[in-house]
Design a protein around this motif. Structure first.
Motif, short mmCIF file in Angstrom:
data_model
loop_
_atom_site.label_atom_id
_atom_site.label_comp_id
_atom_site.label_asym_id
_atom_site.label_seq_id
_atom_site.Cartn_x
_atom_site.Cartn_y
_atom_site.Cartn_z
N GLY A 199 0.83 -1.21 0.00
CA GLY A 199 0.00 0.00 0.00
C GLY A 199 0.86 1.25 0.00
O GLY A 199 0.35 2.37 0.05
N GLY A 200 2.19 1.05 -0.01
CA GLY A 200 3.08 2.19 -0.13
C GLY A 200 3.37 2.93 1.16
O GLY A 200 4.08 3.93 1.17
N ARG A 201 2.85 2.42 2.28
CA ARG A 201 3.13 3.09 3.54
C ARG A 201 4.56 2.82 3.98
O ARG A 201 5.05 1.70 3.87
N GLU A 202 5.21 3.84 4.52
CA GLU A 202 6.56 3.62 5.03
C GLU A 202 6.48 3.29 6.52
O GLU A 202 5.82 4.00 7.27
N ILE A 203 7.12 2.19 6.92
CA ILE A 203 7.10 1.85 8.34
C ILE A 203 8.52 1.57 8.83
O ILE A 203 9.42 1.28 8.04
N LEU A 204 8.68 1.68 10.14
CA LEU A 204 9.97 1.39 10.76
C LEU A 204 9.94 -0.04 11.28
O LEU A 204 8.95 -0.47 11.85
N ARG A 205 11.01 -0.77 11.05
CA ARG A 205 11.08 -2.12 11.61
C ARG A 205 12.51 -2.45 12.06
O ARG A 205 13.47 -1.80 11.64
N HIS A 206 12.62 -3.44 12.93
CA HIS A 206 13.94 -3.90 13.35
C HIS A 206 14.49 -4.89 12.32
O HIS A 206 13.76 -5.40 11.48
N LEU A 207 15.78 -5.15 12.47
CA LEU A 207 16.44 -6.05 11.52
C LEU A 207 16.31 -7.51 11.97
O LEU A 207 16.18 -7.78 13.16
N PRO A 208 16.36 -8.45 11.02
CA PRO A 208 16.32 -9.86 11.39
C PRO A 208 17.69 -10.31 11.91
O PRO A 208 18.45 -10.98 11.22
N LEU A 209 18.00 -9.91 13.12
CA LEU A 209 19.34 -10.14 13.68
C LEU A 209 19.19 -10.77 15.05
O LEU A 209 18.42 -10.29 15.89
N ALA A 210 19.91 -11.86 15.28
CA ALA A 210 19.93 -12.49 16.61
C ALA A 210 21.37 -12.51 17.10
O ALA A 210 22.28 -12.84 16.33
N VAL A 211 21.56 -12.12 18.35
CA VAL A 211 22.91 -12.15 18.93
C VAL A 211 22.89 -13.06 20.15
O VAL A 211 22.06 -12.90 21.04
N TYR A 212 23.77 -14.03 20.15
CA TYR A 212 23.92 -14.92 21.30
C TYR A 212 25.30 -14.72 21.91
O TYR A 212 26.32 -14.78 21.21
N LEU A 213 25.33 -14.50 23.22
CA LEU A 213 26.59 -14.41 23.95
C LEU A 213 26.63 -15.58 24.92
O LEU A 213 25.63 -15.85 25.60
N THR A 214 27.75 -16.29 25.00
CA THR A 214 27.85 -17.39 25.96
C THR A 214 29.16 -17.28 26.74
O THR A 214 30.17 -16.82 26.20
N GLY A 215 29.12 -17.67 28.00
CA GLY A 215 30.33 -17.62 28.80
C GLY A 215 30.07 -17.93 30.26
O GLY A 215 28.96 -18.33 30.65
N LEU A 216 31.10 -17.74 31.05
CA LEU A 216 31.02 -18.04 32.48
C LEU A 216 30.19 -16.96 33.19
O LEU A 216 30.04 -15.84 32.68
N PRO A 217 29.66 -17.30 34.38
CA PRO A 217 28.73 -16.40 35.06
C PRO A 217 29.28 -15.01 35.37
O PRO A 217 28.52 -14.05 35.47
N GLU A 218 30.59 -14.90 35.53
CA GLU A 218 31.19 -13.59 35.86
C GLU A 218 30.82 -12.53 34.83
O GLU A 218 30.84 -11.34 35.11
N PHE A 219 30.50 -12.97 33.64
CA PHE A 219 30.27 -12.00 32.57
C PHE A 219 29.15 -11.03 32.92
O PHE A 219 29.22 -9.86 32.58
N GLU A 220 28.13 -11.51 33.60
CA GLU A 220 27.00 -10.64 33.85
C GLU A 220 27.43 -9.39 34.62
O GLU A 220 27.04 -8.27 34.28
#
Ligand SMILES: Nc1ncnc2c1ncn2[C@@H]1O[C@H](COP(=O)(O)OP(=O)(O)OP(=O)(O)O)[C@@H](O)[C@H]1O
Ligand SMILES: [Mg+2]
Length: 413
Positions: A199-220
């Motif tokens: 319909g030609g409407r301009e909308i804002l959207r987020h990107l199809p991006l997933a980020v996973y971080l893994t590590g030991l508990p100290e990281f938090e």
């Protein structure tokens, strides 16, 4: 004949073992929440999986990554951050690989070329040299965000996701580097782009991006110290717990009832079955630890060549890896700060039904329970080793078994 190479318990170089236990909540989060929402442009935070050594953080995200790849998503390798290395340099290199795979590098847009050149220089020389040389152009984190946005936009056009996996994030000890990394990834997750809807409407959207971080508990704590509330706004943190016995039993049920298909010598197939008593032994020895589960299973498989894995096979295999089981627990205990370790050891001295804070504090030599300070909370919330119920209990059942019984030793019967 069962051969070691056919063992479904053993992980491959970068692949999780085929007999996989539990983690349905996290896999479901990927399948039913994170991926569909991000694909349709809705904001969804990055995911951080933390936990003690061997709890299965890396394998969980590699399982998600394999699923993503099977759907055509653009997925980075497991980006392991060695201690003292430059994480921005590693990330830059991996993003360039994705950009190549996605064919971005062949597109003639001037702006994109400049971004790729900038990120290539970070990948080649690292951030510290870059900053020292007073390189022209964007700050490194800005350049990485821009490349992520380009990748995300290209993925969007194809209806697929970009998936980034940074592993061993607790090794990002340099505060400036941690800040740059979290900002680069967080900004890309927060970026909204304009698209034209039907319909030609301009909308804002987020990107199809997933980020996973893994590590030991100290990281938090490192991340919170660095970014405070911004980190929590951009990443959802999950401390992985051990696997339940029910989940382990369920993972083994197929090989118990139907058997595991292996090639025979005549180009056909055979089936290896796991005796119910062998299944129970694997579950009992593993104490909820994925690392021990795959170890007990694999060595039970290796212990013979008949079509049935018996309890005797499992016990014979386990006797070869007892010292590995001990090292697994010691790796966790030895890393604990003195006061946390003292607390755990005091807790282990008390019978399981009587583990109140007061009793543990007394056993640890404190005058009052208050003197244990934040230690119990840290062991519960951050490390997931104990739970502060009434009474206190061990979540990490291998630590408990090691401190309170003869485990991992088994008496031959
Ligand atoms: N859900 C699971 N089912 C079966 N095996 C698993 C599962 N999760 C992990 N494993 C196996 O357990 C072992 C340890 O897993 P992994 O390396 O992912 O742990 P980690 O938490 O990343 O440990 P570290 O902190 O040492 O990096 C691996 O051999 C892996 O194949
Ligand atoms: Mg790991």
């Amino acid at each position: 004949m069962r051969e070691p190479v056919d063992s479904p318990f053993s992980p491959g170089a970068d692949t999780p073992p085929r007999i996989w236990a539990g983690r349905s909540q996290q896999l479901n989060d990927w399948n039913s929440i994170l991926r569909p929402r991000r694909i349709s442009g809705i904001d969804e935070r990055g995911r951080t999986f933390l936990g003690e050594a061997g709890v299965g953080k890396s394998s969980l995200v590699r399982t998600i990554a394999r699923d993503a790849e099977s759907r055509g998503d653009w997925v980075t390798d497991q980006i392991r951050i060695p201690l003292g290395s430059d994480p921005m340099q590693r990330l830059a290199g991996e993003l360039l690989n994705l950009a190549n795979k996605a064919g971005l590098s062949t597109r003639p847009r001037q702006e994109l070329k400049a971004i790729l050149a900038r990120v290539s220089s970070i990948a080649a020389f690292g951030v510290s040299l870059e900053l020292r040389e007073g390189q022209e152009g964007d700050e490194p984190y800005v350049a990485l965000t821009k490349l992520l946005v380009e990748l995300g936009s290209a993925a969007m056009a194809q209806g697929v996701m970009v998936v980034v996996h940074l592993d061993e994030v607790q090794n990002i000890s340099d505060e400036a580097a941690l800040s740059q990394i979290l900002t680069a990834l967080g900004d890309a997750l927060a970026t909204e782009v304009t698209v034209t809807a039907p319909g030609g409407r301009e909308i804002l959207r987020h990107l199809p991006l997933a980020v996973y971080l893994t590590g030991l508990p100290e990281f938090e704590e490192m991340a919170h110290a660095q970014q405070g509330a911004t980190f929590a706004r951009r990443f959802l943190t999950n401390t992985l717990r051990p696997i339940t016995d029910e989940d382990m039993q369920a993972a083994l049920q197929g090989i118990v009832t139907e058997g595991w298909e292996i090639p025979d010598q005549h180009g056909g197939s055979d089936y290896v079955v796991l005796d119910p008593a062998a299944r129970d032994a694997i579950v009992d020895l593993s104490k909820g630890e994925p690392f021990l589960f795959q170890l007990a299973g694999a060595y039970g498989w290796y212990a013979g060549d008949s079509d049935t894995i018996t309890r005797e096979d499992v016990l014979a295999g386990w006797s070869l890896v007892e010292s590995e089981a001990v090292s697994h627990v010691c790796r966790i205990l030895d890393r604990l700060p003195e006061r946390e370790r003292q607390f755990i050891e005091a807790m282990a001295q008390i019978d399981s039904g009587r583990r109140t804070l007061t009793a543990i504090a007394t056993a640890a030599g404190y005058a009052t329970p208050q003197q244990s300070g934040a230690v119990p909370q840290r062991l519960d919330q951050i490390r997931g080793i104990i739970s502060r119920g009434k009474p206190y209990a061990f979540r990490h059942r291998a630590v408990e078994a090691y401190l309170t019984t003869d485990w991992p030793r088994i008496e031959a019967d």
